[in-house]
Design a protein around this motif. Structure first.
Motif, PDB file in Angstrom:
ATOM      1  N   ARG A 166      48.275  36.713  36.311  1.00 57.44           N
ATOM      2  CA  ARG A 166      47.454  37.734  35.660  1.00 57.44           C
ATOM      3  C   ARG A 166      47.781  37.817  34.172  1.00 57.44           C
ATOM      4  O   ARG A 166      46.895  37.970  33.331  1.00 57.44           O
ATOM      5  CB  ARG A 166      47.663  39.095  36.310  1.00 57.44           C
ATOM      6  N   THR A 169      46.086  35.013  32.395  1.00 58.58           N
ATOM      7  CA  THR A 169      44.651  35.275  32.297  1.00 58.58           C
ATOM      8  C   THR A 169      44.340  36.322  31.234  1.00 58.58           C
ATOM      9  O   THR A 169      43.384  36.187  30.465  1.00 58.58           O
ATOM     10  CB  THR A 169      44.108  35.741  33.656  1.00 58.58           C
ATOM     11  N   THR A 170      45.161  37.363  31.188  1.00 58.01           N
ATOM     12  CA  THR A 170      44.932  38.463  30.244  1.00 58.01           C
ATOM     13  C   THR A 170      45.242  38.074  28.809  1.00 58.01           C
ATOM     14  O   THR A 170      44.524  38.459  27.882  1.00 58.01           O
ATOM     15  CB  THR A 170      45.796  39.683  30.629  1.00 58.01           C
ATOM     16  N   LYS A 174      40.298  31.867  26.777  1.00 55.80           N
ATOM     17  CA  LYS A 174      39.735  30.934  27.748  1.00 55.80           C
ATOM     18  C   LYS A 174      39.797  29.483  27.275  1.00 55.80           C
ATOM     19  O   LYS A 174      39.866  28.569  28.091  1.00 55.80           O
ATOM     20  CB  LYS A 174      38.287  31.322  28.067  1.00 55.80           C
ATOM     21  N   LYS A 202      43.520  35.759  44.395  1.00 54.69           N
ATOM     22  CA  LYS A 202      42.652  36.539  43.528  1.00 54.69           C
ATOM     23  C   LYS A 202      42.887  36.188  42.065  1.00 54.69           C
ATOM     24  O   LYS A 202      41.937  36.010  41.287  1.00 54.69           O
ATOM     25  CB  LYS A 202      42.894  38.038  43.745  1.00 54.69           C
ATOM     26  N   GLN A 203      44.156  36.058  41.673  1.00 50.93           N
ATOM     27  CA  GLN A 203      44.462  35.725  40.281  1.00 50.93           C
ATOM     28  C   GLN A 203      44.034  34.301  39.945  1.00 50.93           C
ATOM     29  O   GLN A 203      43.617  34.022  38.816  1.00 50.93           O
ATOM     30  CB  GLN A 203      45.957  35.915  40.015  1.00 50.93           C
ATOM     31  N   THR A 205      41.362  32.795  41.165  1.00 51.43           N
ATOM     32  CA  THR A 205      39.912  32.812  40.958  1.00 51.43           C
ATOM     33  C   THR A 205      39.526  33.554  39.681  1.00 51.43           C
ATOM     34  O   THR A 205      38.509  33.250  39.067  1.00 51.43           O
ATOM     35  CB  THR A 205      39.199  33.463  42.153  1.00 51.43           C
ATOM     36  N   MET A 206      40.320  34.519  39.272  1.00 54.41           N
ATOM     37  CA  MET A 206      40.045  35.245  38.033  1.00 54.41           C
ATOM     38  C   MET A 206      40.406  34.405  36.811  1.00 54.41           C
ATOM     39  O   MET A 206      39.690  34.407  35.813  1.00 54.41           O
ATOM     40  CB  MET A 206      40.827  36.566  38.014  1.00 54.41           C
ATOM     41  N   GLY A 207      41.527  33.690  36.912  1.00 55.64           N
ATOM     42  CA  GLY A 207      42.022  32.967  35.745  1.00 55.64           C
ATOM     43  C   GLY A 207      41.464  31.581  35.570  1.00 55.64           C
ATOM     44  O   GLY A 207      41.256  31.132  34.442  1.00 55.64           O
ATOM     45  N   PRO A 209      38.727  29.812  37.934  1.00 54.46           N
ATOM     46  CA  PRO A 209      37.880  29.567  39.105  1.00 54.46           C
ATOM     47  C   PRO A 209      37.427  28.110  39.228  1.00 54.46           C
ATOM     48  O   PRO A 209      37.202  27.622  40.330  1.00 54.46           O
ATOM     49  CB  PRO A 209      36.688  30.504  38.883  1.00 54.46           C
ATOM     50  N   ASN A 258      36.499  40.656  49.179  1.00 58.45           N
ATOM     51  CA  ASN A 258      36.446  40.109  47.817  1.00 58.45           C
ATOM     52  C   ASN A 258      36.536  38.593  47.850  1.00 58.45           C
ATOM     53  O   ASN A 258      37.184  37.966  47.030  1.00 58.45           O
ATOM     54  CB  ASN A 258      37.608  40.664  46.995  1.00 58.45           C
ATOM     55  N   PHE A 260      35.428  34.655  47.466  1.00 58.05           N
ATOM     56  CA  PHE A 260      34.947  34.106  46.218  1.00 58.05           C
ATOM     57  C   PHE A 260      34.159  32.812  46.469  1.00 58.05           C
ATOM     58  O   PHE A 260      34.318  32.163  47.470  1.00 58.05           O
ATOM     59  CB  PHE A 260      36.115  33.792  45.273  1.00 58.05           C
TER      60      PHE A 260
END
Length: 260
Positions: A166, A169-170, A174, A202-203, A205-207, A209, A258, A260
């Motif tokens: 996370r 990603t944050t 990108k 989840k992280q 797919t967020m960071g 995908p 959730n 994906f």
């Protein structure tokens, strides 16, 4: 927290007046620090750290029951992590380094554990602001994760893997080449360690995908292509070391909502 502070002051007054049963100790102060760590108001983190310093002062003055422990530091770091201070990551790392220095000085009870490292990573993951602030937090996240994985006394778990992902990603843009490289490397290591949980997926797919299909088992086929993977599809070997409580039915159902 203000009410808890008032109660502490009453305990101190009663103890000074002769009531030995109301003497504050490390548990008392830890409870108050925890209260500050859950307070969203400005200045809560500073108040928590002031209590930590007060405990060390009491210990230095001879009150051996007030020596801070890992929980004391973890709660103060959590207080910084939940604050809006742009220097939260720096303050969290400073406390980790303080623990390491005290450990070297002989305070074995202050050896950082996975929760301490996780709290520092959490401070990084929730750092927002100017590019320079985020870059500094990004560097701290990498240093903290590397220190955790080099330690002979503690190992990463699914929470620290997910929190570090996370943070990447944050904090990384990108188009930053470090972003994909780090996420892929960390996820592969997480698989190897058997720490893949719903939070880790989840992280991912967020960071990144676009890396998901290549990192999933080829046997999933169209499920991975069309984003229909759930935690139940993940090889058990990948999850073998995740704590049972984090593989509960409720967490799996939440993850499925959730998908994906």
């Amino acid at each position: 927290a203000a009410k808890a502070e008032a109660i502490l002051q009453k305990m101190i007054s009663a103890y000074q007046a002769g009531d030995e049963t109301l003497k504050p100790d490390v548990t008392t102060y830890n409870s108050l620090i925890t209260a500050w760590s859950k307070t969203p108001s400005a200045g809560a983190a500073s108040a928590a750290e002031e209590l930590l310093d007060r405990m060390f002062q009491l210990y230095d003055d001879g009150d051996k029951e007030c020596l801070p422990d890992r929980q004391s530091f973890t709660s103060v770091i959590n207080a910084w992590a939940k604050s809006r201070d742009p220097s939260k990551a720096k303050n969290a790392q400073r406390l980790l380094r303080r623990m390491n220095a005290l450990l070297e000085a002989g305070y074995e009870n202050l050896r950082p554990n996975v929760y301490v490292y996780g709290a520092v990573l959490n401070a990084c993951a929730f750092t927002y602001g100017r590019k320079g602030v985020k870059e500094e937090a990004f560097t701290i996240a990498i240093e903290t994760f590397q220190e955790l994985n080099k330690s002979p006394y503690v190992s990463s778990n699914d929470v620290t893997y997910a929190t570090f992902m996370r943070a990447v990603t944050t904090l990384a843009e990108k188009d930053d080449p470090r972003r994909d490289r780090l996420i892929e490397h960390v996820f592969r290591q997480c698989r190897k360690d058997g720490q893949v949980s719903a939070a880790v997926l989840k992280q991912l797919t967020m960071g990144a995908p676009h890396l998901f299909i290549s990192l999933m088992p080829s046997t999933l086929g169209k499920k991975a292509v069309y984003g229909m993977v759930s935690l139940e599809d993940v090889p058990r070997e990948w999850m073998r070391n995740v704590r049972q409580g984090r593989r509960s039915r409720s967490s799996e159902q939440q993850f499925k909502r959730n998908t994906f």
